[in-house]
Design a protein around this motif. Structure first.
Motif, PDB file in Angstrom:
ATOM      1  N   GLY A  44       0.828  -1.185   0.000  1.00  0.00           N
ATOM      2  CA  GLY A  44       0.000   0.000   0.000  1.00  0.00           C
ATOM      3  C   GLY A  44       0.866   1.239   0.000  1.00  0.00           C
ATOM      4  N   GLN A  45       0.265   2.336  -0.341  1.00  0.00           N
ATOM      5  CA  GLN A  45       0.981   3.605  -0.338  1.00  0.00           C
ATOM      6  C   GLN A  45       0.600   4.420   0.893  1.00  0.00           C
ATOM      7  OE1 GLN A  45       0.127   5.511  -4.097  1.00  0.00           O
ATOM      8  NE2 GLN A  45       1.983   4.640  -5.005  1.00  0.00           N
ATOM      9  N   ALA A  46       1.519   5.233   1.339  1.00  0.00           N
ATOM     10  CA  ALA A  46       1.224   6.134   2.460  1.00  0.00           C
ATOM     11  C   ALA A  46       0.003   6.981   2.107  1.00  0.00           C
ATOM     12  CB  ALA A  46       2.422   7.011   2.751  1.00  0.00           C
ATOM     13  N   GLY A  47      -0.920   7.031   3.055  1.00  0.00           N
ATOM     14  CA  GLY A  47      -2.162   7.754   2.829  1.00  0.00           C
ATOM     15  C   GLY A  47      -3.259   6.913   2.211  1.00  0.00           C
ATOM     16  N   GLY A  48      -2.909   5.713   1.779  1.00  0.00           N
ATOM     17  CA  GLY A  48      -3.879   4.842   1.145  1.00  0.00           C
ATOM     18  C   GLY A  48      -4.575   3.919   2.128  1.00  0.00           C
ATOM     19  N   SER A  49      -5.263   2.926   1.583  1.00  0.00           N
ATOM     20  CA  SER A  49      -6.053   2.011   2.394  1.00  0.00           C
ATOM     21  C   SER A  49      -5.831   0.571   1.977  1.00  0.00           C
ATOM     22  CB  SER A  49      -7.553   2.340   2.255  1.00  0.00           C
ATOM     23  OG  SER A  49      -7.840   3.649   2.688  1.00  0.00           O
ATOM     24  N   LEU A  50      -5.984  -0.316   2.955  1.00  0.00           N
ATOM     25  CA  LEU A  50      -6.011  -1.752   2.726  1.00  0.00           C
ATOM     26  C   LEU A  50      -7.041  -2.347   3.674  1.00  0.00           C
ATOM     27  CD1 LEU A  50      -2.211  -2.728   2.540  1.00  0.00           C
ATOM     28  CD2 LEU A  50      -3.855  -2.829   0.654  1.00  0.00           C
ATOM     29  N   GLN A 104     -10.062  -2.698   8.543  1.00  0.00           N
ATOM     30  CA  GLN A 104      -9.978  -1.649   7.536  1.00  0.00           C
ATOM     31  C   GLN A 104      -8.897  -0.670   7.967  1.00  0.00           C
ATOM     32  OE1 GLN A 104     -11.720  -1.256   4.531  1.00  0.00           O
ATOM     33  NE2 GLN A 104     -10.273   0.426   4.208  1.00  0.00           N
ATOM     34  N   MET A 105      -7.905  -0.501   7.132  1.00  0.00           N
ATOM     35  CA  MET A 105      -6.763   0.352   7.462  1.00  0.00           C
ATOM     36  C   MET A 105      -6.736   1.526   6.494  1.00  0.00           C
ATOM     37  SD  MET A 105      -3.882  -2.567   8.250  1.00  0.00           S
ATOM     38  CE  MET A 105      -3.780  -3.080   6.547  1.00  0.00           C
ATOM     39  N   ASN A 106      -6.967   2.708   7.026  1.00  0.00           N
ATOM     40  CA  ASN A 106      -6.956   3.936   6.228  1.00  0.00           C
ATOM     41  C   ASN A 106      -5.791   4.822   6.648  1.00  0.00           C
ATOM     42  OD1 ASN A 106      -9.394   3.094   5.011  1.00  0.00           O
ATOM     43  ND2 ASN A 106     -10.615   4.123   6.581  1.00  0.00           N
ATOM     44  N   SER A 107      -5.507   5.796   5.830  1.00  0.00           N
ATOM     45  CA  SER A 107      -4.421   6.745   6.128  1.00  0.00           C
ATOM     46  C   SER A 107      -3.150   5.995   6.524  1.00  0.00           C
ATOM     47  CB  SER A 107      -4.843   7.700   7.249  1.00  0.00           C
ATOM     48  OG  SER A 107      -6.005   8.414   6.890  1.00  0.00           O
ATOM     49  N   LEU A 108      -2.799   5.035   5.720  1.00  0.00           N
ATOM     50  CA  LEU A 108      -1.646   4.190   6.025  1.00  0.00           C
ATOM     51  C   LEU A 108      -0.365   5.006   6.145  1.00  0.00           C
ATOM     52  CD1 LEU A 108      -2.437   1.187   3.669  1.00  0.00           C
ATOM     53  CD2 LEU A 108      -2.288   1.086   6.165  1.00  0.00           C
ATOM     54  N   LYS A 109       0.509   4.506   7.021  1.00  0.00           N
ATOM     55  CA  LYS A 109       1.823   5.119   7.235  1.00  0.00           C
ATOM     56  C   LYS A 109       2.892   4.051   7.043  1.00  0.00           C
ATOM     57  CE  LYS A 109      -0.039   8.167  10.849  1.00  0.00           C
ATOM     58  NZ  LYS A 109       0.097   8.590  12.268  1.00  0.00           N
ATOM     59  N   PRO A 110       4.089   4.447   6.658  1.00  0.00           N
ATOM     60  CA  PRO A 110       5.166   3.444   6.512  1.00  0.00           C
ATOM     61  C   PRO A 110       5.378   2.632   7.786  1.00  0.00           C
ATOM     62  CG  PRO A 110       5.814   5.502   5.480  1.00  0.00           C
ATOM     63  CD  PRO A 110       4.518   5.779   6.184  1.00  0.00           C
ATOM     64  N   GLU A 111       5.141   3.227   8.929  1.00  0.00           N
ATOM     65  CA  GLU A 111       5.324   2.494  10.189  1.00  0.00           C
ATOM     66  C   GLU A 111       4.239   1.457  10.445  1.00  0.00           C
ATOM     67  OE1 GLU A 111       5.324   5.821   9.746  1.00  0.00           O
ATOM     68  OE2 GLU A 111       4.368   6.865  11.461  1.00  0.00           O
ATOM     69  N   GLN A 139       1.362 -10.220   5.192  1.00  0.00           N
ATOM     70  CA  GLN A 139       2.316  -9.115   5.150  1.00  0.00           C
ATOM     71  C   GLN A 139       1.644  -7.851   4.622  1.00  0.00           C
ATOM     72  OE1 GLN A 139       5.808  -8.960   5.964  1.00  0.00           O
ATOM     73  NE2 GLN A 139       5.453  -6.767   5.642  1.00  0.00           N
ATOM     74  N   VAL A 140       1.873  -6.758   5.315  1.00  0.00           N
ATOM     75  CA  VAL A 140       1.445  -5.435   4.853  1.00  0.00           C
ATOM     76  C   VAL A 140       2.696  -4.573   4.750  1.00  0.00           C
ATOM     77  CG1 VAL A 140       0.186  -3.334   5.445  1.00  0.00           C
ATOM     78  CG2 VAL A 140      -0.868  -5.572   5.822  1.00  0.00           C
ATOM     79  N   THR A 141       2.906  -4.006   3.584  1.00  0.00           N
ATOM     80  CA  THR A 141       4.047  -3.127   3.354  1.00  0.00           C
ATOM     81  C   THR A 141       3.533  -1.789   2.846  1.00  0.00           C
ATOM     82  OG1 THR A 141       5.456  -5.015   2.810  1.00  0.00           O
ATOM     83  CG2 THR A 141       6.232  -2.830   2.152  1.00  0.00           C
ATOM     84  N   VAL A 142       3.902  -0.727   3.522  1.00  0.00           N
ATOM     85  CA  VAL A 142       3.438   0.606   3.139  1.00  0.00           C
ATOM     86  C   VAL A 142       4.636   1.413   2.661  1.00  0.00           C
ATOM     87  CG1 VAL A 142       2.248   2.695   3.879  1.00  0.00           C
ATOM     88  CG2 VAL A 142       1.612   0.478   4.863  1.00  0.00           C
ATOM     89  N   SER A 143       4.557   1.869   1.440  1.00  0.00           N
ATOM     90  CA  SER A 143       5.638   2.661   0.869  1.00  0.00           C
ATOM     91  C   SER A 143       5.349   4.145   1.050  1.00  0.00           C
ATOM     92  CB  SER A 143       5.789   2.337  -0.611  1.00  0.00           C
ATOM     93  OG  SER A 143       4.602   2.674  -1.310  1.00  0.00           O
ATOM     94  N   SER A 144       6.426   4.900   1.202  1.00  0.00           N
ATOM     95  CA  SER A 144       6.276   6.346   1.427  1.00  0.00           C
ATOM     96  C   SER A 144       6.200   7.105   0.121  1.00  0.00           C
ATOM     97  CB  SER A 144       7.429   6.860   2.278  1.00  0.00           C
ATOM     98  OG  SER A 144       8.654   6.569   1.651  1.00  0.00           O
TER      99      SER A 144
END
Length: 115
Positions: A12-18, A81-88, A110-115
């Motif tokens: 996922g991207q930072a600010g995105g949702s999964l 539901q994960m919104n406003s994703l952050k790299p952390e 696995q969840v990976t959030v890119s900045s």
């Protein structure tokens, strides 16, 4: 006993949702509580969110206002539901069921959030 199967992880991207899913092998209404945990590399596993049988929920401070735990009783499935994703937020996410004094875990996703 209860078997749990997680799905929905990925990139996922930072600010995105999964949205993560946890399918249980028996009625989730018979389960005392369902939790989502996560474990980042080199860190301890931490509790993210809890959904109690009666419907109450708890969240870690780090995800409050961004993540929502919910369930579909007919599908015996719990969601995160994960919104406003952050790299952390990058981690392996695990589903846990508490039943009869025992804990049952899924295999993790696995969840990976890119900045």
């Amino acid at each position: 006993q209860v078997q749990l199967v997680e799905s929905g992880g990925g990139l996922g991207q930072a600010g995105g949702s999964l949205r993560l899913s946890c399918a249980a092998s028996k009625s989730i209404l018979s389960i005392t509580a369902m939790d989502w945990y996560r474990q980042a590399p080199g860190k301890q596993r931490e509790l993210v969110a809890t959904l109690f049988r009666g419907g109450n929920t708890n969240y870690a401070e780090s995800v409050k206002g961004r993540f929502t735990i919910s369930r579909d009783n007919a599908k015996n499935t719990v969601y995160l539901q994960m919104n406003s994703l952050k790299p952390e937020d990058t981690a392996v996410y695990y589903c846990r069921a508490s039943l009869g004094g025992y804990s049952y875990w899924g295999q993790g996703t696995q969840v990976t959030v890119s900045s």
